[in-house]
Design a protein around this motif. Structure first.
Motif, PDB file in Angstrom:
ATOM      1  N   UNK A 664     -66.351  32.839  50.359  1.00 47.38           N
ATOM      2  CA  UNK A 664     -65.753  34.177  50.383  1.00 47.38           C
ATOM      3  C   UNK A 664     -66.706  35.229  50.924  1.00 47.38           C
ATOM      4  N   UNK A 665     -68.005  34.950  50.875  1.00 46.99           N
ATOM      5  CA  UNK A 665     -68.991  36.001  51.118  1.00 46.99           C
ATOM      6  C   UNK A 665     -68.958  36.531  52.550  1.00 46.99           C
ATOM      7  N   UNK A 666     -68.929  35.667  53.542  1.00 40.72           N
ATOM      8  CA  UNK A 666     -68.991  36.132  54.936  1.00 40.72           C
ATOM      9  C   UNK A 666     -67.813  37.034  55.312  1.00 40.72           C
ATOM     10  N   UNK A 667     -66.560  36.674  54.967  1.00 35.09           N
ATOM     11  CA  UNK A 667     -65.458  37.610  55.270  1.00 35.09           C
ATOM     12  C   UNK A 667     -65.615  38.962  54.580  1.00 35.09           C
ATOM     13  N   UNK A 668     -66.163  38.965  53.361  1.00 35.13           N
ATOM     14  CA  UNK A 668     -66.381  40.238  52.662  1.00 35.13           C
ATOM     15  C   UNK A 668     -67.431  41.066  53.386  1.00 35.13           C
ATOM     16  N   UNK A 669     -68.506  40.418  53.826  1.00 36.92           N
ATOM     17  CA  UNK A 669     -69.551  41.138  54.571  1.00 36.92           C
ATOM     18  C   UNK A 669     -68.964  41.766  55.831  1.00 36.92           C
ATOM     19  N   UNK A 670     -68.155  41.003  56.563  1.00 34.80           N
ATOM     20  CA  UNK A 670     -67.549  41.530  57.789  1.00 34.80           C
ATOM     21  C   UNK A 670     -66.602  42.693  57.482  1.00 34.80           C
ATOM     22  N   UNK A 671     -65.868  42.610  56.367  1.00 36.95           N
ATOM     23  CA  UNK A 671     -64.982  43.717  55.978  1.00 36.95           C
ATOM     24  C   UNK A 671     -65.793  44.962  55.652  1.00 36.95           C
ATOM     25  N   UNK A 672     -66.936  44.779  54.992  1.00 32.86           N
ATOM     26  CA  UNK A 672     -67.793  45.924  54.668  1.00 32.86           C
ATOM     27  C   UNK A 672     -68.380  46.541  55.937  1.00 32.86           C
ATOM     28  N   UNK A 673     -68.784  45.708  56.868  1.00 32.38           N
ATOM     29  CA  UNK A 673     -69.310  46.233  58.150  1.00 32.38           C
ATOM     30  C   UNK A 673     -68.238  47.054  58.858  1.00 32.38           C
ATOM     31  N   UNK A 674     -67.006  46.533  58.870  1.00 31.86           N
ATOM     32  CA  UNK A 674     -65.903  47.254  59.522  1.00 31.86           C
ATOM     33  C   UNK A 674     -65.645  48.580  58.826  1.00 31.86           C
ATOM     34  N   UNK A 675     -65.718  48.596  57.489  1.00 32.20           N
ATOM     35  CA  UNK A 675     -65.463  49.837  56.754  1.00 32.20           C
ATOM     36  C   UNK A 675     -66.588  50.850  56.994  1.00 32.20           C
ATOM     37  N   UNK A 676     -67.840  50.401  57.001  1.00 23.08           N
ATOM     38  CA  UNK A 676     -68.945  51.322  57.272  1.00 23.08           C
ATOM     39  C   UNK A 676     -68.838  51.890  58.684  1.00 23.08           C
ATOM     40  N   UNK A 677     -68.387  51.064  59.611  1.00 20.50           N
ATOM     41  CA  UNK A 677     -68.185  51.558  60.982  1.00 20.50           C
ATOM     42  C   UNK A 677     -67.045  52.567  61.030  1.00 20.50           C
ATOM     43  N   UNK A 678     -65.963  52.277  60.288  1.00 20.73           N
ATOM     44  CA  UNK A 678     -64.821  53.196  60.263  1.00 20.73           C
ATOM     45  C   UNK A 678     -65.226  54.555  59.707  1.00 20.73           C
ATOM     46  N   UNK A 679     -66.128  54.540  58.694  1.00 25.09           N
ATOM     47  CA  UNK A 679     -66.586  55.799  58.118  1.00 25.09           C
ATOM     48  C   UNK A 679     -67.647  56.492  58.972  1.00 25.09           C
ATOM     49  N   UNK A 680     -68.050  55.851  60.062  1.00 28.43           N
ATOM     50  CA  UNK A 680     -69.046  56.468  60.941  1.00 28.43           C
ATOM     51  C   UNK A 680     -70.469  56.363  60.452  1.00 28.43           C
ATOM     52  N   UNK A 681     -70.745  55.401  59.549  1.00 24.62           N
ATOM     53  CA  UNK A 681     -72.092  55.236  59.016  1.00 24.62           C
ATOM     54  C   UNK A 681     -72.933  54.311  59.884  1.00 24.62           C
ATOM     55  N   UNK A 682     -72.295  53.371  60.556  1.00 23.55           N
ATOM     56  CA  UNK A 682     -73.003  52.467  61.450  1.00 23.55           C
ATOM     57  C   UNK A 682     -72.240  52.400  62.769  1.00 23.55           C
ATOM     58  N   UNK A 683     -72.895  51.863  63.773  1.00 24.64           N
ATOM     59  CA  UNK A 683     -72.243  51.701  65.063  1.00 24.64           C
ATOM     60  C   UNK A 683     -72.698  50.392  65.707  1.00 24.64           C
ATOM     61  N   UNK A 684     -71.868  49.874  66.583  1.00 21.75           N
ATOM     62  CA  UNK A 684     -72.164  48.604  67.257  1.00 21.75           C
ATOM     63  C   UNK A 684     -72.425  48.862  68.728  1.00 21.75           C
ATOM     64  N   UNK A 685     -73.579  48.363  69.209  1.00 20.30           N
ATOM     65  CA  UNK A 685     -73.905  48.459  70.626  1.00 20.30           C
ATOM     66  C   UNK A 685     -74.358  47.082  71.098  1.00 20.30           C
ATOM     67  N   UNK A 686     -73.616  46.536  72.056  1.00 20.09           N
ATOM     68  CA  UNK A 686     -73.934  45.210  72.604  1.00 20.09           C
ATOM     69  C   UNK A 686     -74.029  44.163  71.496  1.00 20.09           C
ATOM     70  N   UNK A 687     -73.070  44.225  70.570  1.00 19.32           N
ATOM     71  CA  UNK A 687     -72.946  43.267  69.461  1.00 19.32           C
ATOM     72  C   UNK A 687     -74.128  43.348  68.485  1.00 19.32           C
ATOM     73  N   UNK A 688     -74.833  44.454  68.509  1.00 17.59           N
ATOM     74  CA  UNK A 688     -75.916  44.677  67.552  1.00 17.59           C
ATOM     75  C   UNK A 688     -75.562  45.878  66.681  1.00 17.59           C
ATOM     76  N   UNK A 689     -76.030  45.860  65.447  1.00 16.40           N
ATOM     77  CA  UNK A 689     -75.664  46.889  64.468  1.00 16.40           C
ATOM     78  C   UNK A 689     -76.789  47.905  64.326  1.00 16.40           C
ATOM     79  N   UNK A 690     -76.414  49.195  64.412  1.00 22.21           N
ATOM     80  CA  UNK A 690     -77.387  50.283  64.303  1.00 22.21           C
ATOM     81  C   UNK A 690     -76.888  51.312  63.299  1.00 22.21           C
ATOM     82  N   UNK A 691     -77.798  52.012  62.623  1.00 23.56           N
ATOM     83  CA  UNK A 691     -77.369  53.163  61.825  1.00 23.56           C
ATOM     84  C   UNK A 691     -76.848  54.260  62.747  1.00 23.56           C
TER      85      UNK A 691
END
Length: 820
Positions: A664-691
């Motif tokens: 269950x853990x990996x899908x939850x992590x991906x959901x959290x990443x998507x939510x943090x991105x939706x809130x504008x806390x993180x961003x994705x550039x070239x498949x890498x994660x940045x604050x």
């Protein structure tokens, strides 16, 4: 309805309006029971009682449900809207109607045969005056005529004495259209409906009142006659070289110490006192998922309530909530430390039975306690015990104590008829009166012994306690669990002797861990624990009002969009409303300058507020870890982030009783990443994660929630890297010493930071995860890998302090250890 009958009902209704003030179960019958007032509705009551009928009518009118006295007119046919299943006690027995439930059911079913669009809701309603089950008597029953007269008199006085202690309980409706379509409309179906209704009402009565109470002396005599206690008494006489009479007297004294002396009148009186008290102390009591428990009770389950333990208030609060949910209050296992005058006798009358901290070295005591528990289950009483063993001093769940749970499973192995189901319960508060005492105890102060003086001091401290929460978690039916985990468990059933099969200990450990996870799955987020979580993440324990509101909004959206578990409860208030409520609790300081408000926590208050943060730390630890990894390694790839969290998660899971497994853990992590991105806390550039630089402060605040936990892990792992041969006891001890030092050097306010139990759990997990092998040595490669990961997640100055101290500790201290 005829004019004379209308006059009769109006005449009878006048005193009832003055004497009867009933509670409705569930509180919202339309939403919780699924009643639709737009559909035709027929009420089914157990007894031919006009008092019950008019009590039902008063509640129907309040709830916007059809009036039971108004007949139904369907296709030119007029039928009563209520029916009594069988005769029963009546105050005015000269005015009675013949019960015609079968005939009426048949008439309604026939209407559905001729009208396919019709769907009448059949609603079973129980009206109860009081919860008293009565006591078992040895004498014979009186003659039926005398019993009928006594019942009529009893009903009359029940209205006078218990009118304000009455309950109207609506069951979920049964579709007569479904019955007619699936089973037909024959008279036999109507008869079956009536029979099922009788069984339903009998179960409801048992769920609300419980079985008849045993006379205490009869219970003792029954226990003394059991084979197990007889043998234990013989062993007591032989081992202590005393007479059988003296050994038996010792057994009776232990029974007197242990056994409850349940009194319904004491329950009623305490309900009045607690209702008055709670209405003045609490701004609200929130109860969730009580429907689960009512359904279990109606199905005949033996219910064992297993709540978390925050406060001495827990004992009373849960019994109070269950009573107001129309359920019988349980027999409660209470610590022997509470058996002092006057609390002990009061608690005993409210259903408390007392348990010593340890059974070690006292076979007679352990046998009597186990047999007493078995007798409670056999007789059908619900039971409550705190699986943590004592109140949590940190606000987190403690490691479970499995002794009483083991005895519960041994009760099943005695071959009882009723299924036993464990019900985990999350109990939460916005104010716990013992928190200041807990902080002192964690810093080394001796625990104060409970007594009259301490109780009076505690009562004097009672003030605005904010909101209280009782959330019933996912029940665990023991027989079903055993059948899945140990298919051959029924081979161990013995109706006489307590059994300890080889599979018992590991199964008990698994069940205990599952219960703890399910308690956390029912956690309640509230204004105090949310605001505490935000402010304690700030380095200076202070934020501007806009910053605090923005972070509250972030946390609420995380909980709502990526919920930790289906049973958690989340405030439906706005961040502004939550903050306003939190400020009324006088836990936070508001400082003002020319720009605006600053919300602060003093150092002393921060120590106390860590307790409330810890109540819900498991809800935010994973999003915090995701944020921490991204902040510590900007530009990290998804795969690397997954790997780091997968390594750290088993440590968090064991410490905080988290619910996700590895799948269950990996899908939850991906959901959290998507939510943090939706809130504008993180961003994705070239498949890498940045604050996201525009909201970097908010992301850093979120990441800070896990920092203290990671610092503790770094202490233990760096100690292991410096000396892989540290034995378990020394590793735990030196970890605690370093944690205490670190808390002073870097101003860490959480008392649990150097709690012994936290490091004990961590070291045990390291062995389970094979960082430490069976020989006791650490595996250097795995330990070094974890140290490298932690070095990225902890600020350099703190990590440097830990690393330097670990080398100092491993010098003179380890050199003095004997060689292995």
């Amino acid at each position: 309805m005829s004019g004379w009958r209308r006059i009769y009902y109006n005449f009878l209704e006048l005193p009832l309006k003055l004497l009867v003030k009933s509670k409705v179960i569930p509180a919202d019958p339309g939403a919780e029971a699924g009643l639709d007032p737009r559909q035709p509705m027929m009420y089914v009551l157990p007894y031919n009682s006009k008092v019950d009928l008019l009590t039902l009518r008063m509640q129907c009118l309040k709830q916007g449900l059809p009036d039971p006295l108004t007949p139904l007119h369907i296709d030119g046919i007029t039928l009563p809207r209520y029916v009594f299943i069988h005769d029963g006690p009546r105050a005015l027995s000269w005015y009675a109607e013949k019960t015609q439930s079968v005939l009426l059911f048949h008439n309604y079913l026939n209407l559905h045969r001729s009208n396919p669009a019709l769907d009448v809701q059949l609603v079973a309603v129980s009206v109860m005056f009081g919860h008293s089950p009565g006591r078992e008597l040895q004498s014979s029953q009186p003659a039926p005529q005398l019993l009928r007269l006594l019942n009529s008199i009893e009903k009359f006085f029940a209205v006078l004495w218990l009118g304000r202690d009455s309950f109207v309980r609506f069951s979920r409706p049964l579709s007569l259209l479904y019955i007619a379509t699936e089973h037909g409309t024959d008279k036999s179906i109507a008869q079956k409906l009536a029979r099922v209704a009788r069984i339903h009402f009998a179960r409801q009565r048992l769920a609300a009142a419980g079985p008849r109470l045993l006379v205490r002396q009869d219970l003792f005599n029954k226990l003394l006659a059991s084979k197990s206690i007889e043998k234990a008494v013989e062993d007591e006489a032989r081992s202590k070289k005393i007479s059988m009479e003296k050994a038996q007297q010792n057994a009776i004294e232990l029974m007197e110490e242990i056994a409850a002396d349940f009194s319904y009148e004491a329950i009623r009186l305490s309900d009045r006192v607690l209702s008055w008290t709670y209405n003045r102390l609490y701004q609200g009591l929130h109860v969730h998922n009580a429907k689960r428990v009512r359904q279990l009770a109606e199905k005949g389950h033996e219910i064992v309530y297993v709540p978390c333990h925050r406060s001495h208030m827990d004992y009373l609060l849960l019994s109070y909530v269950l009573y107001h949910q129309g359920l019988v209050p349980p027999h409660v296992a209470a610590g022997i430390n509470l058996n002092f005058w006057p609390a002990g006798p009061i608690f005993r009358r409210l259903g408390a039975f007392f348990i010593r901290r340890t059974f070690k070295g006292n076979k007679l005591y352990s046998t009597i306690f186990r047999e007493y528990l078995v007798e409670l289950f056999a007789h059908g009483y619900s039971v409550e015990y705190f699986i943590e063993g004592s109140r949590s001093r940190t606000g987190r769940l403690l490691d479970p104590k499995t002794g009483t749970l083991t005895m519960t499973i041994q009760a099943i192995l005695r071959g009882g008829n009723r299924p036993i189901t464990l019900v985990p319960i999350y109990v939460g508060y916005e104010y716990v009166m013992e928190v200041a005492t807990y902080a002192k105890e964690l810093r080394g102060a001796a625990k104060e012994k409970e007594g009259l003086w301490q109780m009076l001091r505690g009562l004097c401290k009672l003030r605005n306690l904010g909101q209280g929460y009782v959330n019933f978690g996912d029940p665990l039916p023991l027989a079903t669990w055993l059948s899945q985990q140990v298919p051959q468990w029924r081979d161990s059933i013995d109706p006489i002797e307590a059994q300890r099969p080889g599979w018992l200990a590991p199964v008990v450990d698994d069940i205990a861990a599952t219960i703890m996870v399910r308690i956390n799955n029912a956690a309640a987020a509230n204004a105090i624990n949310l605001c505490s979580t935000v402010l304690l993440a700030s380095h200076q324990r202070s934020l501007t009002r806009p910053q605090l509101l923005s972070q509250l909004a972030c946390y609420l959206e995380l909980l709502r969009n990526v919920p930790y578990a289906p049973d958690i409860t989340i405030p439906n208030s706005t961040p502004e409303a939550l903050l306003s409520h939190a400020l009324t609790m006088n836990k936070f300081t508001v400082e003002q300058d020319n720009i605006g408000d600053i919300i602060c926590l003093s150092r002393d208050q921060a120590v106390l507020m860590a307790y409330y943060r810890n109540n819900i730390q498991h809800l935010f630890i994973l999003p915090s870890l995701v944020a921490s990894v991204i902040c510590g390694r900007p530009g990290i790839a998804y795969l690397q982030l997954h790997q780091r969290i997968m390594l750290l998660y088993p440590l968090l899971k064991a410490e905080l009783f988290m619910c996700y497994n590895k799948q269950q853990l990996l899908p939850v992590i991906d959901s959290l990443i998507a939510e943090l991105a939706r809130q504008g806390l993180i961003e994705t550039r070239e498949m890498l994660l940045y604050p996201a630089q525009t909201r970097l402060h908010a992301l850093q605040l979120l990441a800070a929630s896990v920092s203290e936990t990671l610092q503790r892990y770094a202490i233990t792992f760096l100690l292991l890297r410096a000396n892989p041969q540290l034995d378990r006891g020394t590793l735990e001890k030196e970890s605690r010493i370093m944690a205490q030092r670190l808390s002073v050097l870097h101003g860490i306010n959480a008392p649990e930071f150097f709690d012994k139990a936290v490091f004990s759990t961590l070291v045990a997990t390291l062995r389970a995860e094979e960082y430490i092998v069976d020989t006791g040595d650490a595996i250097n490669e795995k330990v070094s890998e974890m140290c490298d990961i932690l070095s990225e997640l902890i600020t350099p100055n703190v990590f440097g302090t830990i690393e330097g101290t670990s080398l100092l500790v491993n010098g003179p201290v380890i050199a003095a250890l004997p060689a292995r």
